[in-house]
Design a protein around this motif. Structure first.
Motif, PDB file in Angstrom:
ATOM      1  N   ALA A  56       0.555 -13.367  -1.765  1.00 53.03           N
ATOM      2  CA  ALA A  56       1.296 -13.854  -3.385  1.00 53.03           C
ATOM      3  C   ALA A  56       1.016 -12.722  -4.277  1.00 53.03           C
ATOM      4  O   ALA A  56       1.937 -12.348  -4.865  1.00 53.03           O
ATOM      5  N   SER A  57      -0.447 -12.150  -4.016  1.00 51.84           N
ATOM      6  CA  SER A  57      -0.674 -11.284  -5.023  1.00 51.84           C
ATOM      7  C   SER A  57      -1.914 -10.201  -4.710  1.00 51.84           C
ATOM      8  O   SER A  57      -2.680 -10.881  -3.969  1.00 51.84           O
ATOM      9  N   VAL A  58      -1.459  -8.928  -5.001  1.00 52.33           N
ATOM     10  CA  VAL A  58      -2.664  -8.133  -4.530  1.00 52.33           C
ATOM     11  C   VAL A  58      -3.025  -7.141  -5.585  1.00 52.33           C
ATOM     12  O   VAL A  58      -2.154  -6.520  -5.996  1.00 52.33           O
ATOM     13  N   ARG A  59      -4.278  -7.077  -5.892  1.00 48.81           N
ATOM     14  CA  ARG A  59      -4.478  -5.793  -7.127  1.00 48.81           C
ATOM     15  C   ARG A  59      -3.946  -4.515  -6.698  1.00 48.81           C
ATOM     16  O   ARG A  59      -4.234  -4.328  -5.463  1.00 48.81           O
ATOM     17  N   ALA A  60      -3.807  -3.796  -7.494  1.00 46.54           N
ATOM     18  CA  ALA A  60      -3.287  -2.243  -7.573  1.00 46.54           C
ATOM     19  C   ALA A  60      -4.334  -1.548  -7.012  1.00 46.54           C
ATOM     20  O   ALA A  60      -4.115  -0.268  -6.201  1.00 46.54           O
ATOM     21  N   ASP A  61      -5.818  -1.882  -7.253  1.00 45.90           N
ATOM     22  CA  ASP A  61      -6.856  -1.051  -6.735  1.00 45.90           C
ATOM     23  C   ASP A  61      -7.347  -1.286  -5.402  1.00 45.90           C
ATOM     24  O   ASP A  61      -8.646  -1.402  -5.105  1.00 45.90           O
ATOM     25  N   ASP A  62      -6.648  -2.660  -4.795  1.00 50.57           N
ATOM     26  CA  ASP A  62      -7.108  -3.229  -3.619  1.00 50.57           C
ATOM     27  C   ASP A  62      -6.744  -1.936  -2.510  1.00 50.57           C
ATOM     28  O   ASP A  62      -5.731  -1.648  -2.308  1.00 50.57           O
ATOM     29  N   PRO A  63      -7.823  -1.781  -1.507  1.00 54.98           N
ATOM     30  CA  PRO A  63      -7.321  -0.969  -0.491  1.00 54.98           C
ATOM     31  C   PRO A  63      -6.215  -1.362   0.406  1.00 54.98           C
ATOM     32  O   PRO A  63      -5.810  -0.411   1.075  1.00 54.98           O
ATOM     33  N   ASP A  64      -5.972  -2.520   0.574  1.00 51.97           N
ATOM     34  CA  ASP A  64      -4.919  -3.056   1.314  1.00 51.97           C
ATOM     35  C   ASP A  64      -3.691  -3.317   0.541  1.00 51.97           C
ATOM     36  O   ASP A  64      -2.696  -3.457   1.061  1.00 51.97           O
ATOM     37  N   TYR A  65      -3.700  -2.896  -0.557  1.00 51.89           N
ATOM     38  CA  TYR A  65      -2.475  -2.838  -1.572  1.00 51.89           C
ATOM     39  C   TYR A  65      -1.087  -2.223  -0.911  1.00 51.89           C
ATOM     40  O   TYR A  65      -0.067  -3.095  -0.634  1.00 51.89           O
ATOM     41  N   LEU A  66      -1.346  -0.962  -0.279  1.00 52.21           N
ATOM     42  CA  LEU A  66      -0.177  -0.385   0.261  1.00 52.21           C
ATOM     43  C   LEU A  66       0.351  -1.103   1.366  1.00 52.21           C
ATOM     44  O   LEU A  66       1.541  -1.361   1.674  1.00 52.21           O
ATOM     45  N   SER A  67      -0.695  -1.532   2.464  1.00 51.69           N
ATOM     46  CA  SER A  67      -0.359  -2.115   3.741  1.00 51.69           C
ATOM     47  C   SER A  67       0.589  -3.436   3.173  1.00 51.69           C
ATOM     48  O   SER A  67       1.405  -3.649   4.112  1.00 51.69           O
ATOM     49  N   VAL A  68      -0.138  -4.171   2.450  1.00 52.89           N
ATOM     50  CA  VAL A  68       0.445  -5.684   2.140  1.00 52.89           C
ATOM     51  C   VAL A  68       1.625  -5.465   1.725  1.00 52.89           C
ATOM     52  O   VAL A  68       2.869  -5.720   1.916  1.00 52.89           O
ATOM     53  N   ASN A  69       1.977  -4.420   0.765  1.00 54.32           N
ATOM     54  CA  ASN A  69       3.403  -4.432   0.117  1.00 54.32           C
ATOM     55  C   ASN A  69       4.568  -3.830   0.905  1.00 54.32           C
ATOM     56  O   ASN A  69       5.539  -4.118   0.970  1.00 54.32           O
ATOM     57  N   THR A  70       3.830  -2.817   1.928  1.00 53.72           N
ATOM     58  CA  THR A  70       4.920  -2.301   2.621  1.00 53.72           C
ATOM     59  C   THR A  70       5.318  -3.226   3.743  1.00 53.72           C
ATOM     60  O   THR A  70       6.536  -3.174   4.034  1.00 53.72           O
ATOM     61  N   VAL A  71       4.604  -3.941   4.492  1.00 50.34           N
ATOM     62  CA  VAL A  71       4.666  -5.001   5.362  1.00 50.34           C
ATOM     63  C   VAL A  71       5.924  -5.905   4.569  1.00 50.34           C
ATOM     64  O   VAL A  71       6.507  -6.524   5.432  1.00 50.34           O
ATOM     65  N   LYS A  72       5.459  -6.352   3.373  1.00 58.59           N
ATOM     66  CA  LYS A  72       6.354  -7.414   2.781  1.00 58.59           C
ATOM     67  C   LYS A  72       7.770  -6.707   2.744  1.00 58.59           C
ATOM     68  O   LYS A  72       8.804  -7.343   3.105  1.00 58.59           O
ATOM     69  N   GLU A  73       7.959  -5.512   2.356  1.00 58.79           N
ATOM     70  CA  GLU A  73       9.228  -4.627   2.446  1.00 58.79           C
ATOM     71  C   GLU A  73       9.766  -4.719   3.709  1.00 58.79           C
ATOM     72  O   GLU A  73      10.996  -5.229   3.799  1.00 58.79           O
ATOM     73  N   ILE A  74       9.089  -4.612   4.741  1.00 60.65           N
ATOM     74  CA  ILE A  74       9.594  -4.662   6.144  1.00 60.65           C
ATOM     75  C   ILE A  74      10.010  -5.934   6.469  1.00 60.65           C
ATOM     76  O   ILE A  74      11.366  -6.158   6.868  1.00 60.65           O
ATOM     77  N   ALA A  75       9.422  -6.956   6.114  1.00 54.83           N
ATOM     78  CA  ALA A  75       9.656  -8.550   6.581  1.00 54.83           C
ATOM     79  C   ALA A  75      11.047  -8.896   5.670  1.00 54.83           C
ATOM     80  O   ALA A  75      11.805  -9.422   6.240  1.00 54.83           O
ATOM     81  N   LEU A  76      11.158  -8.217   4.444  1.00 54.62           N
ATOM     82  CA  LEU A  76      12.518  -8.717   3.771  1.00 54.62           C
ATOM     83  C   LEU A  76      13.534  -7.803   3.885  1.00 54.62           C
ATOM     84  O   LEU A  76      14.574  -8.036   3.603  1.00 54.62           O
ATOM     85  N   ASP A  77      13.517  -7.057   5.137  1.00 54.58           N
ATOM     86  CA  ASP A  77      14.554  -6.090   5.436  1.00 54.58           C
ATOM     87  C   ASP A  77      15.841  -6.851   5.980  1.00 54.58           C
ATOM     88  O   ASP A  77      15.307  -7.718   6.583  1.00 54.58           O
ATOM     89  N   PRO A  78      17.033  -6.825   5.383  1.00 52.99           N
ATOM     90  CA  PRO A  78      17.992  -7.750   5.776  1.00 52.99           C
ATOM     91  C   PRO A  78      18.518  -7.784   7.190  1.00 52.99           C
ATOM     92  O   PRO A  78      18.829  -9.039   7.623  1.00 52.99           O
ATOM     93  N   GLU A  79      17.702  -6.853   7.932  1.00 48.61           N
ATOM     94  CA  GLU A  79      18.030  -7.115   9.616  1.00 48.61           C
ATOM     95  C   GLU A  79      17.185  -7.977  10.112  1.00 48.61           C
ATOM     96  O   GLU A  79      17.552  -8.416  11.115  1.00 48.61           O
TER      97      GLU A  79
END
Ligand SMILES: [Zn+2]
Length: 453
Positions: free
Chosen positions: A115-138
């Motif tokens: 739902a939300s992740v802090r920008a200084d969280d070490p997981d930030y990049l992994s969480v946001n990138t996998v969200k982008e992959i999940a939302l890929d129109p394909e």
């Protein structure tokens, strides 16, 4: 605790090995710099695309690092399946940092950060990138794999079998998504569960559908990956085998059977290069593949010794480690490099640092009295009785485990297994030995001598 470099282009090798001609891509992360310097293990994305488009299934494993069924199953999908129709996208190792430590979440529960992740969280990049992959129109459908506690039952029986347990469930956040392809999640889940019930290793392993009714009843689950997906109109399923099943091969088999049924439902066709049975899964799980270092060293990870000393690495730490297993990783701990396949520590490499550089394309070896076969650095040759490394101008050979008083360069000598000290072998069985090449103080590479009966 530092983290050494990990391989990026691993899956091309792996899929070449299984004979797949799928289009395969590896996502390397946006944070290439950090990845290249090896400070943080990031996940990979494998795209297995069939010739014809139908639907795309996204399978995500390893959000929790202490749930090995949830990451070894997708590792097998990435390397032992070929998609002939439709597409299967696989992230086997989402929370890779936690996987190698067998920790649920090194930086807290990653599955509560969608739902939300802090920008200084070490997981930030992994969480946001996998969200982008999940939302890929394909992507048409998302699966998130776990091994959960106990065995889900509708009525309380005891601390293992009860309604709060997650084990052996397909989890949906709600029954339906209207007007969305595969939005009939309750029906799909039921069909998969029915299909799974035919192949249980024990009667009490049966699967059930667990509807968390997240929107109304489960505030915590509103922060999960599947809830993020469904709120963005992507059908999503959590899939849980049980932590209370000890055998990894059983959990992996259940995960794969379920995923295969999802693929059937979605019109995705595939080939698999092993038998989907306990024994078949066990066999491919044991196949750890190889570790290549700097294109000069190649260790088979099957039966590798738990400690290897004097491994020639660069003095400046710029080494490249390349695995053909999707869960292969190396972590630098003090002065050693620990080698992992998922949460299994395979070996510890104690380096001997070398400066300078030496390029040696090939060497000639006479094997069992047969003259000169050529080998490139990293290759392995089989030998029954003895071998002789042909002399090379300016190059010195060192066979680890072999020594003759006063001799520094071991080219031109017949080396039989009886003259090698077994504890210096690469493998536990004592049959594979390192043959290293040096030019002055520079390391040129090694080949492996494998004695066979
Ligand atoms: Zn989990």
């Amino acid at each position: 605790m530092g983290i050494a470099r990990l391989a990026l282009c691993i899956c091309v090798v792996a899929c070449a090995a299984c004979g797949a001609d799928n289009t395969v891509q590896v996502w390397q992360g946006q944070e290439i710099d950090k990845h290249e310097t090896g400070e943080f293990l990031r996940f990979n994305l494998y795209k297995l695309n069939g010739a014809e488009k139908t639907s795309t299934l996204l399978v995500i494993g390893g959000v929790h690092g202490d749930e090995p069924g949830g990451y070894f199953a997708p590792a097998l999908l990435a390397t032992h399946y070929k998609i002939t129709k439709g597409a299967l996208w696989v992230v086997p190792n989402l929370n890779f940092e936690s996987i190698v430590l067998t920790r649920r979440g090194l930086y807290g529960d990653m599955n509560r950060k969608f739902a939300s992740v802090r920008a200084d969280d070490p997981d930030y990049l992994s969480v946001n990138t996998v969200k982008e992959i999940a939302l890929d129109p394909e992507v048409d459908l998302v699966m998130n794999l776990h091994d959960g506690h106990g065995f889900y039952r509708e009525r309380w029986e005891n601390t293992i079998f009860n309604p709060k347990a997650w084990g052996q469930t397909l989890v949906i956040d709600q029954k339906k998504l209207s007007d969305v392809k595969f939005g009939n999640m309750d029906e799909i889940a039921k069909r998969v569960v029915d299909k799974l019930s035919v192949h249980m290793a024990s009667d009490h392993h049966y699967f059930r559908v667990k509807n968390t009714e997240t929107r109304y009843k489960d505030e915590e689950m509103q922060r999960s990956l599947t809830y993020f997906a469904i709120t963005n109109l992507k059908p999503a399923f959590g899939q849980e085998t049980s932590k209370n099943i000890d055998a990894l091969a059983i959990k992996v088999e259940y995960h794969l059977r379920s995923i295969e049924e999802f693929m059937h439902i979605m019109g995705i066709e595939f080939e698999r290069d092993f038998e989907l049975s306990y024994e078949g899964v066990q066999q491919v799980l044991n196949d750890y593949g190889t570790l290549k270092i700097n294109d000069r060293i190649n260790f088979s990870l099957l039966d590798l010794r738990s400690i290897l000393r004097f491994v020639p690495l660069h003095a400046d730490g710029s080494d490249r480690f390349i695995f053909d297993h999707p869960l292969g990783a190396v972590k630098k701990i003090g002065d050693r490099y620990d080698v992992f396949i998922g949460n299994k520590r395979i070996s510890a490499l104690y380096p001997q640092a070398f400066d300078g550089d030496c390029t040696l394309p090939q060497v000639s070896v006479s094997i069992d009295d047969q003259n000169g076969s050529l080998f490139s650095m990293g290759e392995t040759f089989n030998v029954k009785k003895h071998f002789v490394i042909e002399p090379i101008d300016g190059i010195r050979a060192n066979v680890i485990g072999f020594s003759v008083d006063g001799v520094e360069n071991e080219t031109g000598m017949a080396i039989a297994k009886s003259r090698l000290i077994p504890r210096f072998s690469e493998n536990v069985r004592g049959s594979i030995y390192r043959v290293e090449f040096y030019k002055d103080n520079s390391f040129c590479g090694m080949i492996n001598a494998s004695f066979t009966k």
